[in-house]
Design an enzyme around this catalytic site. Structure first.
Site, PDB file in Angstrom:
ATOM      1  N   SER A   1       0.344  -6.143  -3.937  1.00  0.00           N
ATOM      2  CA  SER A   1      -1.099  -6.153  -3.697  1.00  0.00           C
ATOM      3  C   SER A   1      -1.909  -6.473  -4.944  1.00  0.00           C
ATOM      4  O   SER A   1      -2.688  -5.643  -5.442  1.00  0.00           O
ATOM      5  CB  SER A   1      -1.511  -4.808  -3.107  1.00  0.00           C
ATOM      6  OG  SER A   1      -0.737  -4.585  -1.968  1.00  0.00           O
TER       7      SER A   1
ATOM      8  N   ARG B   1       6.285   2.337  -3.251  1.00  0.00           N
ATOM      9  CA  ARG B   1       7.088   2.878  -2.154  1.00  0.00           C
ATOM     10  C   ARG B   1       8.184   1.895  -1.760  1.00  0.00           C
ATOM     11  O   ARG B   1       7.977   0.683  -1.771  1.00  0.00           O
ATOM     12  CB  ARG B   1       6.222   3.152  -0.922  1.00  0.00           C
ATOM     13  CG  ARG B   1       5.230   4.282  -1.116  1.00  0.00           C
ATOM     14  CD  ARG B   1       4.599   4.699   0.195  1.00  0.00           C
ATOM     15  NE  ARG B   1       3.948   3.583   0.879  1.00  0.00           N
ATOM     16  CZ  ARG B   1       3.523   3.633   2.128  1.00  0.00           C
ATOM     17  NH1 ARG B   1       3.689   4.742   2.839  1.00  0.00           N
ATOM     18  NH2 ARG B   1       2.934   2.588   2.670  1.00  0.00           N
TER      19      ARG B   1
ATOM     20  N   ASP C   1      -0.989  -6.231   0.674  1.00  0.00           N
ATOM     21  CA  ASP C   1      -1.096  -5.012   1.491  1.00  0.00           C
ATOM     22  C   ASP C   1      -2.052  -5.175   2.671  1.00  0.00           C
ATOM     23  O   ASP C   1      -1.851  -4.609   3.735  1.00  0.00           O
ATOM     24  CB  ASP C   1      -1.487  -3.801   0.642  1.00  0.00           C
ATOM     25  CG  ASP C   1      -2.718  -4.028  -0.214  1.00  0.00           C
ATOM     26  OD1 ASP C   1      -3.237  -5.161  -0.229  1.00  0.00           O
ATOM     27  OD2 ASP C   1      -3.156  -3.080  -0.890  1.00  0.00           O
TER      28      ASP C   1
END
Ligand code: ADP
Length: 965
Positions: free
Chosen positions: A646, A586, A700
């Protein structure tokens, strides 16, 4: 072999050959005929020698001649076609009313669903004991049935019949069940076969509310039984208790059915399906296969279920009134249950002899029969039995037999009396068969309506002594059904072994289900973690944390993130953010003013890129950012860019992170050991996207903690449960080796997915975890994550399903290619399957996860405080939850739909088991996660020397958000 024994177990019994079985039942040793024996113990609840309270003849004018009187009597038993049609229509109306669950006015029939969902496959096999109670009047039958599993190959059952003393039929319930246990062991004593692992099917033919294949509550006694303390009780439990009290044999009572179900299920498989069971014995009843969607109480929209009509209680005054005679009223008045079972009292074998007796006594008193003479026996209730009536009507038995029976009753019949008595028997039985036909026609109409078929082709299994022994009952029944239901093509099949085989069939299915359940429980047992096991996980995690912080060898890397404080809410500005490390990549624009505004776009990372070269991967990332900038009108602006990356990284500063190893399906070359910020900057340079200014790299978990912390200053833990799982928390700097400084705190990225890679979780790892691990791209790594996160839960379930299929527990043992396919069972199916099961459950964090934390550490206040968009997702979940019907069957339908979409051939039992598998796997995942969080909060509490700690956990990840529990 068929043994027919009359008498209580400790008194006489006699073997009858099959050809004798239609004859008057006698006890050996020159004892009196059965009716006298019954009389002497007070047959059918009627006291010996007692007269009817009112006689049909009372108040009637004496007819001018005897033939007129006879005509008048017999005329009462005539029913017209219109009357039968009215009964058929009225019964059909009552049946449909009961199916709809309409309570008022109370339907005249109960329509009780049984737990039999399909007719037999014919492959059932094994040895079973069957105990029949309530099918054949005042007797109890025990059978040893062998099912061969081979069509057409039948082994004759062994059976033994015991007369139940009147005192037992009307005594305490415990006495009746003790009597049954006694009969059982007496029967078994005489059998030469092995008595190990005995499985029993209980044929209990009274109206019952069934709640399982082996759970059935008696609603009310009928057919001359009235034992105290049984109504409202589970009769299977009462039988089990009695067998245990008796102690002679270890018998597993696996199923309970009524005789109609046994009759239907035991029917020889013919060309057309046998979907109706009709029994006319002591009483009468029928069952049939109804579409489950029409049975309101079941809330099930697929498949069929066997429904017991319980038509004996049909009592619509409008329909039955015109056919009731004065003799019916007298019989009812004198019965154990006046006003009840009015329909049954015109048809059932318990009553036919009595109706005949009432008519004969009436005619004798009026001087038409026996020269006006009566006898004590003729005037005693219960002295004429079904067997007498059947014999007297049987042309092959001849007048001499009628004569003999009447003489046994103490009468002196003349030649014309014999013929007249035969007429009376015929009138009573013809009416019974016709009424029964009207009821059966109603069932057939119901089948036809339910299936919306123009013409119905069906087989009806018939059973019971009236059908079997009365010479004309079945032919009258069949002829009348043809008249009343001309559009139905019905074949009648006599039952096998009086329904015993069918009961054995149901028992075989129930036994198989019970065995399957045991295997399922064994399979899932390692997933059900107890408090001690979870406490051990917490302790191991705590140890690994400490070692990791000290820089010692540990499966927890405990990586410093260089984030030293959580937000204080004063931060402002526009930022670009990248989020890489899960299913989606994203790009986000974050505007922080008085609140936080996020605009984001999801880009895919093709597998070829995720596993290609590092250069290719980072070029793709920059292309996506440039596309986003252009779409948002940001081209040319230099915004600070935060990179949520992440994967396990060793950070050397806020904008420096060395990738230690790829996880979660990524494997791009030339990246491990490199600074990913540098790799990104190089790609920016290659793409000449100069305005991109990378300022920070975060994990994350850290991103989640920080965004949660913006809203809630107590948020000092970040947790991710998505494709993978990980956590971070604020640790005291003094505990962190390798980072200078002793005061203050630093956020530590635990990389807890790797917890257990040193073997410390081996005691919890199942063979299914091992299979999932072996098939992964990183065997032996990320062991904790592989028990918890979205990338693996579906796979664990799939491996369990494969195992259960190989044991024959699921999908009839048929392995399908589909189920062999990796990743076919998505983790989202677990959510979909479990969501409907307990729709009223509290939202996430208050399920297994919170209870794990809360049980052990009550001072922890865990709170989910997520990004705005997550908050929306949760609100959505609440709304969804409350709009779902709280019904397990809805969940079952959902499971079926999902599994059928996967091409798996399943039954409803399969659906239930799959549901349990999903629950066990997701429950363990949540509990393990809870144990991990418990270790973290406990460490924070001790770090700060607090008695109690109030802390919030920021949680993100689709599994956490969308799994209902
Ligand atoms: P990531 O962790 O990759 O950033 P997510 O948090 O969206 O991404 O998690 C994706 C994972 O969530 C997938 O592996 C998938 O198995 C799982 N998942 C997707 N939908 C559901 C659902 N409805 N219930 C439970 N898990 C789901």
């Amino acid at each position: 072999m068929s043994l027919l024994v009359i008498g209580v177990p400790h008194i006489a019994r006699q073997e009858l050959r099959p050809e004798e079985s239609g004859q008057l039942l006698c006890v050996p040793g020159g004892q009196p005929p059965l009716w006298k024996l019954m009389d002497s113990i007070g047959s059918a609840g009627l006291r010996q020698g007692e007269e009817a309270l009112s006689h049909p003849e009372e108040g009637l004018p004496r007819p001018s001649d005897s033939s007129e009187l006879v005509q008048e009597c017999l005329q009462q038993f005539k029913v017209t076609r219109a009357q039968l049609q009215q009964i058929q229509a009225s019964l059909l109306g009552s049946m449909e009313q009961a199916l709809r669950g309409q309570a008022s006015p109370a339907p005249a029939v109960r329509m009780l669903p049984t737990y039999v969902g399909s007719t037999p496959h014919g492959t059932e096999q094994g040895d079973f004991v069957v105990l029949e109670l309530g099918a054949t009047g005042a007797s109890l039958r025990v059978l040893w049935v062998t099912l061969t599993g081979i069509e057409g190959h039948r082994v004759e059952p062994r059976s033994q019949e015991f007369v139940i003393p009147q005192a037992v039929m009307l005594g305490a319930g415990q006495q009746l069940f003790d009597f049954a246990a006694h009969c059982l062991s007496e029967f078994l004593d005489a059998q030469p076969m092995s008595k190990q692992g005995l499985q029993l099917g209980f044929s209990f033919s009274f109206p019952c509310h069934q709640t399982g294949l082996d759970r059935s509550t008696l609603i009310s006694w009928t057919k001359g039984f009235r034992c105290s303390g049984v109504e409202g009780q589970d009769v299977v439990q009462l039988l089990r208790d009695a067998i245990q009290r008796h102690g002679a044999y270890n018998i597993d009572v696996v199923a309970v059915v009524n005789d109609t179900v046994g009759t239907m299920m035991g029917c020889e498989l013919g060309a057309r399906p046998c979907e109706v069971g009709l029994v006319v014995d002591t009483g009468t009843n029928a069952c049939y296969m109804e579409e489950a969607r029409h049975v309101a109480v079941l809330d099930e929209d697929r498949g069929r279920v066997c429904v017991s009509v319980e038509w004996g209680s049909f009592s619509d005054a409008g329909a039955l009134g015109p056919v009731l005679t004065t003799f019916d009223h007298t019989l009812d008045h004198e019965s154990l249950n006046p006003g009840a079972q009015r329909f049954e009292k015109m048809i059932g074998g318990l009553y036919l002899g009595e109706l005949v007796r009432l008519v004969l006594a009436h005619l004798a008193r009026r001087g038409v029969l026996f020269g006006g003479g009566t006898s004590p026996a003729l005037l005693s209730r219960g002295s004429i039995l079904l067997e007498h009536v059947a014999e007297m009507e049987d042309p092959s038995a001849g007048a001499a037999r009628v004569h003999a029976i009447l003489q046994d009753l103490g009468l002196s019949p003349g030649a014309s009396d014999v013929e007249l008595v035969q007429h009376v028997c015929a009138a009573v039985c013809t009416r019974a068969a016709q009424l029964c036909a009207a009821a059966l026609a109603a069932v057939l109409s119901r089948l036809q309506h339910g299936r919306e078929q123009q013409t119905l082709q069906v087989a009806v299994a018939t059973g019971g002594r009236v059908c079997e022994r009365h010479p004309r009952f079945c032919s009258i029944l069949q002829g009348t059904v043809m008249l009343l239901a001309p559009e139905c093509d019905v074949s009648f099949i006599p039952s096998v072994d009086g329904g015993g085989r069918g009961v054995a069939m149901v028992t075989a299915v129930a036994a198989r289900l019970a065995a399957h359940r045991r295997l399922l429980e064994e399979t899932l047992a390692p997933f059900r973690l107890n408090h001690d096991q979870l406490a051990a996980v917490q302790a191991q995690m705590r140890k690994a944390m400490v070692k990791g912080l000290r820089g010692e060898a540990s499966s927890l890397r405990m990586l410093p993130t260089f984030v030293r404080a959580t937000p204080d809410g004063s931060e402002r500005g526009d930022f670009l953010a990248l989020d890489l490390g899960g299913t989606n990549f994203r790009v986000l624009l974050v505007r922080v003013t008085t609140g936080v505004q996020i605009t984001s776009q999801i880009y895919s990372i093709p597998e070829s890129v995720a596993q290609g070269s590092g250069k290719q991967l980072f070029d793709h990332i920059v292309d996506c950012i440039m596309d986003f900038q252009q779409k948002q009108g940001l081209s040319g602006q230099s915004l600070p860019l935060g990179f949520t990356f992440s994967f396990p990284c060793r950070q050397l500063g806020l904008d420096q992170g060395i990738l230690l190893n790829w996880t979660k399906g990524f494997n791009a070359s030339d990246c491990e050991g490199q600074d990913v910020v540098n790799l990104l900057r190089e790609a920016i340079t290659r793409r000449q996207a100069v305005e991109l200014n990378v300022v920070a790299i975060v994990n994350d978990t850290v991103g989640t903690m920080m965004s949660c912390g913006y809203e809630d200053p107590r948020c000092e833990i970040g947790l991710i449960v998505g494709t993978g799982t990980n956590a971070c928390y604020m640790e005291e700097l003094r505990n962190v080796a390798g980072v200078p400084g002793d005061s203050g705190r630093m956020c530590i990225n635990m990389e807890w997915g790797a917890f257990g890679d040193d073997g410390s979780l081996a005691m919890l790892s199942t063979c299914f975890d091992a299979s999932v691990d072996q098939a992964s791209i990183n065997p032996g790594k990320q062991r904790f994550e592989k028990m918890i996160s979205g990338m693996y839960l579906g796979e664990i379930v799939r491996h369990i399903l494969l195992h259960l299929t190989s044991l024959g527990v699921l999908f009839r043992g048929q392995q399908t290619q589909r189920l062999q396919t990796r990743d076919i069972f998505k983790t989202k199916f677990l959510s979909e399957i479990e969501r409907c099961l307990r729709p009223t459950l509290p939202p996430p964090l208050q399920g297994a996860f919170l209870s794990t934390v809360g049980d052990c550490w009550p001072w922890v206040v865990a709170r989910s405080a997520l990004e705005d968009e997550v908050g929306e997702a949760m609100t959505h979940l609440f709304a969804l939850s409350s709009s779902l019907a709280p019904s397990d069957s809805l969940a079952l339908r959902q499971v079926r739909a999902i599994l059928e979409d996967l091409g798996l051939p399943l039954t409803s039992d399969d659906a239930l088991m799959v549901l349990e598998v999903c629950q066990a796997v997701s429950q363990r995942a949540a509990q393990l996660c809870g144990a991990g969080v418990a270790a973290v909060v406990e460490k924070i509490r001790e770090n700060r020397g607090l008695e109690k700690l109030a802390v919030s956990v920021g949680v993100d990840g689709t599994l956490y958000k969308l799994h209902p529990q």
